[in-house]
Design a protein around this motif. Structure first.
Motif, PDB file in Angstrom:
ATOM      1  N   TYR A   1     -68.742 -44.491 -17.271  1.00 46.23           N
ATOM      2  CA  TYR A   1     -67.528 -44.838 -16.524  1.00 46.23           C
ATOM      3  C   TYR A   1     -66.971 -46.189 -16.965  1.00 46.23           C
ATOM      4  O   TYR A   1     -65.747 -46.392 -16.951  1.00 46.23           O
ATOM      5  N   LEU A   2     -67.847 -47.094 -17.369  1.00 46.87           N
ATOM      6  CA  LEU A   2     -67.388 -48.382 -17.876  1.00 46.87           C
ATOM      7  C   LEU A   2     -66.744 -48.211 -19.246  1.00 46.87           C
ATOM      8  O   LEU A   2     -65.724 -48.832 -19.554  1.00 46.87           O
ATOM      9  N   LYS A   3     -67.321 -47.335 -20.074  1.00 52.74           N
ATOM     10  CA  LYS A   3     -66.717 -47.032 -21.370  1.00 52.74           C
ATOM     11  C   LYS A   3     -65.351 -46.371 -21.176  1.00 52.74           C
ATOM     12  O   LYS A   3     -64.387 -46.685 -21.888  1.00 52.74           O
ATOM     13  N   SER A   4     -65.267 -45.474 -20.205  1.00 56.42           N
ATOM     14  CA  SER A   4     -64.003 -44.790 -19.918  1.00 56.42           C
ATOM     15  C   SER A   4     -62.952 -45.779 -19.429  1.00 56.42           C
ATOM     16  O   SER A   4     -61.776 -45.670 -19.777  1.00 56.42           O
ATOM     17  N   TYR A   5     -63.398 -46.747 -18.619  1.00 59.03           N
ATOM     18  CA  TYR A   5     -62.478 -47.782 -18.138  1.00 59.03           C
ATOM     19  C   TYR A   5     -61.912 -48.566 -19.316  1.00 59.03           C
ATOM     20  O   TYR A   5     -60.695 -48.804 -19.400  1.00 59.03           O
ATOM     21  N   SER A   6     -62.780 -48.982 -20.227  1.00 56.95           N
ATOM     22  CA  SER A   6     -62.337 -49.768 -21.381  1.00 56.95           C
ATOM     23  C   SER A   6     -61.389 -48.964 -22.258  1.00 56.95           C
ATOM     24  O   SER A   6     -60.373 -49.488 -22.741  1.00 56.95           O
ATOM     25  N   LEU A   7     -61.698 -47.681 -22.470  1.00 53.58           N
ATOM     26  CA  LEU A   7     -60.807 -46.811 -23.246  1.00 53.58           C
ATOM     27  C   LEU A   7     -59.454 -46.686 -22.554  1.00 53.58           C
ATOM     28  O   LEU A   7     -58.399 -46.716 -23.212  1.00 53.58           O
ATOM     29  N   THR A   8     -59.491 -46.563 -21.235  1.00 55.29           N
ATOM     30  CA  THR A   8     -58.246 -46.470 -20.458  1.00 55.29           C
ATOM     31  C   THR A   8     -57.405 -47.717 -20.619  1.00 55.29           C
ATOM     32  O   THR A   8     -56.184 -47.648 -20.814  1.00 55.29           O
ATOM     33  N   MET A   9     -58.033 -48.887 -20.564  1.00 50.82           N
ATOM     34  CA  MET A   9     -57.301 -50.139 -20.642  1.00 50.82           C
ATOM     35  C   MET A   9     -56.649 -50.350 -22.001  1.00 50.82           C
ATOM     36  O   MET A   9     -55.481 -50.727 -22.093  1.00 50.82           O
ATOM     37  N   ILE A  10     -57.398 -50.096 -23.077  1.00 47.05           N
ATOM     38  CA  ILE A  10     -56.834 -50.362 -24.405  1.00 47.05           C
ATOM     39  C   ILE A  10     -55.803 -49.307 -24.800  1.00 47.05           C
ATOM     40  O   ILE A  10     -54.803 -49.618 -25.454  1.00 47.05           O
TER      41      ILE A  10
END
Length: 270
Positions: free
Chosen positions: A233-242
């Motif tokens: 979920y943290l990886k998904s958050y970072s992907l979402t942000m960039i």
């Protein structure tokens, strides 16, 4: 007069570097979760964001100078084309940050551990990394993005609302200075008020980031460290942000002129 001038190139390079730094800052929370030093990671994130925000202070006078140098006969179209090039360069800066993202996850992991050992001294950290030996070590961490990096990320793990919110905030922040300066052309009698409005626009965008984006990221990273939430979920958050940051820069191309007319209207209203 050529569209692409030396001054435009200087502003473009500055914008590209600053945008890449802002994009890479999102890697610090992933790195912090990896080494389980979230407080230190957030400190590093804040330092990078402050540096990038401070760099934008140099952007406004340099960008405003482009208006003064524009040919009088084609001033509106000339300045618009130059500013659209700058927005395009911001998009390139995000892409550069995305390409370097896996590399800097590893670099930040080492930097966060080192920063913790140095008792939070950024100066000591920089002095140990920015030398010949440090640069040689950095080369070992260079890695391009791979499809494998997206393993486990699905439509369900991606925060859709956060994506939309960050697209809007990024678009507003991207055109803030440029729209305000262009608005000074539209209403020359209120040029100073229009140009100064950029601080209000960017201030609102920064507040929105602080209220709606950063707290969610910090809480999510803490939950991952405490094993209350899956790392994916943290990886998904970072992907979402960039990814939303990149889309936001594309939306900025669309709203640039409408935003300039809105700022011009606001300047006259004052």
């Amino acid at each position: 007069m050529p569209l692409i001038t030396g001054k435009l190139m200087i502003v473009a390079i500055l914008l590209m570097v600053v945008t890449a730094i802002e994009t890479l800052a999102y890697a610090t929370r992933i790195s912090g979760a990896r080494v389980k030093l979230m407080a230190t990671a957030i400190s590093l994130f804040s330092t990078m964001v402050i540096i990038s925000r401070f760099s934008t202070m140099f952007q406004q006078p340099l960008t405003a100078k482009l208006i003064a140098d524009a040919p009088a006969k084609f001033k509106f179209t000339f300045v618009e084309d130059q500013y659209r090039i700058l927005i395009g360069v911001i998009s390139i800066g995000v892409i550069l940050g995305i390409i370097l993202f896996p590399t800097f996850i590893d670099i930040f992991s080492r930097a966060i551990v080192q920063l913790s050992k140095e008792r939070g001294s950024i100066i000591s950290l920089v002095s140990k990394w920015f030398n010949l030996k440090g640069m040689k070590c950095l080369r070992l961490y260079v890695r391009l993005p791979r499809i494998y990096d997206l393993r486990g990320i699905t439509y369900k793990t991606i925060p859709k609302r956060l994506f939309v919110v960050n697209v809007a905030i990024t678009a507003i922040y991207t055109v803030g200075v440029l729209a305000a300066l262009y608005a000074s052309l539209l209403v020359p009698e209120y040029a100073q008020a229009a140009a100064m409005s950029s601080g209000i626009i960017n201030g609102v965008a920064t507040i929105l980031l602080t209220l709606f984006i950063d707290p969610q990221a910090s809480v999510l990273a803490d939950r991952v460290v405490k094993k209350e939430c899956n790392y994916i979920y943290l990886k998904s958050y970072s992907l979402t942000m960039i990814s939303s940051k990149f889309v936001g820069t594309l939306v900025a191309q669309v709203i640039f002129i409408p935003a300039a007319y809105y700022v011009a209207w606001f300047a006259k209203l004052l």
